[in-house]
Design an enzyme around this catalytic site. Structure first.
Site, PDB file in Angstrom:
ATOM      1  N   SER A 136       0.378  -1.157  -0.163  1.00  0.00           N
ATOM      2  CA  SER A 136       0.201   0.300  -0.358  1.00  0.00           C
ATOM      3  C   SER A 136       0.946   1.062   0.184  1.00  0.00           C
ATOM      4  CB  SER A 136      -1.041  -0.148   1.296  1.00  0.00           C
ATOM      5  OG  SER A 136      -1.049   1.505   1.304  1.00  0.00           O
ATOM      6  N   LYS A 162      -1.343  -1.046  -4.053  1.00  0.00           N
ATOM      7  CA  LYS A 162      -2.209  -0.370  -3.992  1.00  0.00           C
ATOM      8  C   LYS A 162      -2.204   0.647  -3.917  1.00  0.00           C
ATOM      9  CE  LYS A 162      -4.403   0.194   0.396  1.00  0.00           C
ATOM     10  NZ  LYS A 162      -5.546  -0.366   1.527  1.00  0.00           N
ATOM     11  N   LYS A 164      -2.956   5.415  -3.451  1.00  0.00           N
ATOM     12  CA  LYS A 164      -4.324   6.118  -2.625  1.00  0.00           C
ATOM     13  C   LYS A 164      -4.429   6.948  -3.441  1.00  0.00           C
ATOM     14  CE  LYS A 164      -4.317   4.105   1.684  1.00  0.00           C
ATOM     15  NZ  LYS A 164      -5.453   3.877   2.795  1.00  0.00           N
ATOM     16  N   ASP A 189      -7.511   3.354  -3.764  1.00  0.00           N
ATOM     17  CA  ASP A 189      -8.209   3.542  -2.058  1.00  0.00           C
ATOM     18  C   ASP A 189      -8.478   4.805  -2.310  1.00  0.00           C
ATOM     19  OD1 ASP A 189      -9.586   3.321  -0.057  1.00  0.00           O
ATOM     20  OD2 ASP A 189      -7.101   2.294   0.796  1.00  0.00           O
ATOM     21  N   GLU A 214     -11.658   0.892  -3.553  1.00  0.00           N
ATOM     22  CA  GLU A 214     -11.301   0.638  -1.928  1.00  0.00           C
ATOM     23  C   GLU A 214     -12.049   1.497  -1.651  1.00  0.00           C
ATOM     24  OE1 GLU A 214      -9.828  -0.986   2.230  1.00  0.00           O
ATOM     25  OE2 GLU A 214      -8.643  -0.315   0.310  1.00  0.00           O
ATOM     26  N   ASP A 239     -14.511  -0.926   2.808  1.00  0.00           N
ATOM     27  CA  ASP A 239     -13.655  -1.316   4.138  1.00  0.00           C
ATOM     28  C   ASP A 239     -14.450  -0.116   5.494  1.00  0.00           C
ATOM     29  OD1 ASP A 239     -11.714  -0.179   5.733  1.00  0.00           O
ATOM     30  OD2 ASP A 239     -10.292   0.696   4.487  1.00  0.00           O
ATOM     31  N   LYS A 263     -10.285  -5.285   8.144  1.00  0.00           N
ATOM     32  CA  LYS A 263      -9.606  -5.045   8.951  1.00  0.00           C
ATOM     33  C   LYS A 263      -9.488  -5.790  10.697  1.00  0.00           C
ATOM     34  CE  LYS A 263      -7.593  -1.562   6.758  1.00  0.00           C
ATOM     35  NZ  LYS A 263      -7.799   0.286   6.252  1.00  0.00           N
ATOM     36  N   GLY A 291      -4.272  -3.530   5.916  1.00  0.00           N
ATOM     37  CA  GLY A 291      -3.392  -2.505   6.971  1.00  0.00           C
ATOM     38  C   GLY A 291      -3.496  -1.164   8.277  1.00  0.00           C
TER      39      GLY A 291
END
Length: 369
Positions: A136, A162, A164, A189, A214, A239, A263, A291
């Protein structure tokens, strides 16, 4: 087993580099590190994952400490427990505060596994010997910086990337990544950065063959996510919207997602995480483990839960060196050719390094009757 004592350490560690998302930047991570001790002196370890600000969920490090100290630990002390699944019911009068609950519930699971002479993965019903590791990457200062980081992680063997995104830093960024890495398994994400008004904009993602987007919309927008999923081809992964088994049931029934990120801290512990995993498995919904910038003990829990059968997509559990100059466990978590070995040693499978823990500990409080 009877919980006779709980030791809680306030630990503060600095990340290698700031981790930036649509809702903020983190450089230093405060967390509670817990030891639960039974009547035989056996210890189980747990780690809180709440962030410093109430941006990801309403919980923070300080509120988690308060809930643990004033409510959860007192109700657990001297309680006889046959199985960790019972902890969820013991805590049920205390609403939400899932990250606080997960921190101590995980320690009970570690203790239980040790008493049964099992690895945590085996105690949970896990069958995998190794898990695929994804990476990530937070929002970077420039596209070139992002591309260079991705290249480095691909060279290290990570199985999924992944990145952001947020409004103004999305389509062009992903286009640049896809141009340079056309075949890498890639996901975006959004951390709730968009609304339904952005449907036409988010539809532009369909051309990039993403594994998923996400949490594009708000935490409580399960209905809106269903409308969005009907309008785009890119699979939606939820999420922040999934904080309980009931949330997962509603999202799946409404068609709000095709994938769920589980998570442990967000859903209240390993027992709820296992329930959600099983429900998703029965409904044909893929899951993976996200995570929360965990140190070694929290990372060990992610590895253990990811050994369950329906964790079919690479998670965010990278190696220790991805985030920390030194971790607080031995051996540290290592990624080899894109995989992490699931430890077979009893409990979490890693040994907490007490010297390093002491080095980063701000204060220690002991609770017993």
């Amino acid at each position: 087993m009877i919980i006779k004592k709980v030791i809680m350490n306030h630990v503060k560690m600095r990340l290698h580099e700031p981790f930036k998302t649509s809702f903020g930047t983190i450089q230093d991570k405060d967390f509670a590190l817990l030891e639960v001790v039974d009547e035989n002196g056996t210890t189980g370890w747990g780690e809180s994952v709440a962030l410093p600000d109430p941006t990801y969920t309403e919980e923070t490090f300080k509120t988690s400490w308060h809930i643990l100290e004033d409510f959860l630990i007192p109700v657990l002390l001297d309680k006889e427990i046959s199985h960790p699944d019972e902890v969820e019911e013991i805590f049920s009068p205390i609403r939400r505060n899932y990250m606080a609950k997960a921190a101590i519930e995980g320690a009970v699971w570690d203790l239980y596994a040790k008493r049964k002479n099992l690895s945590l993965a085996a105690a949970l019903g896990g069958t995998k010997k190794k898990i695929a590791a994804g990476i990530s990457i937070g929002i970077q200062q420039s596209k070139e910086e992002l591309l260079n980081k991705i290249a480095g992680y691909i060279d290290e063997g990570y199985k999924r990337v992944k990145i952001k995104i947020k409004p103004g830093m999305d389509i062009e960024v992903i286009k640049a990544v896809r141009s340079r890495f056309p075949d890498v398994p890639l996901m975006a994400d959004a951390n709730s950065a968009y609304t339904l008004e952005d449907i036409d904009h988010l539809r532009k993602l369909d051309e990039f063959n993403l594994l998923m987007i996400e949490q594009p919309l708000g935490v409580h927008d399960i209905l809106d996510h269903a409308k969005l999923q009907q309008s785009i081809k890119t699979p939606i992964c939820l999420d922040e919207s999934i904080q309980s088994l009931n949330d997962a049931k509603n999202a799946i029934e409404l068609g709000s997602c095709q994938i769920i990120n589980i998570k442990i801290g967000r859903v209240g512990g390993l027992s709820p995480a296992r329930q959600i995993h099983q429900y998703c498995k029965d409904k044909g919904i893929a899951v993976w483990c996200g995570g929360m910038l965990e140190a070694g003990i929290g990372r060990a829990f992610n590895i253990a839960i990811s050994s369950l059968e329906n964790f079919t997509l690479p998670g965010d559990t990278a190696g220790s060196s991805r985030y920390w100059k030194e971790d607080i466990i031995t051996p540290e978590v290592v990624v080899q050719n894109g995989y992490i070995d699931v430890p077979s040693n009893i409990g979490i499978g890693f040994e907490p390094d007490r010297k390093r823990i002491q080095k980063y500990t701000v204060k220690t409080t002991i609770y017993n009757h």
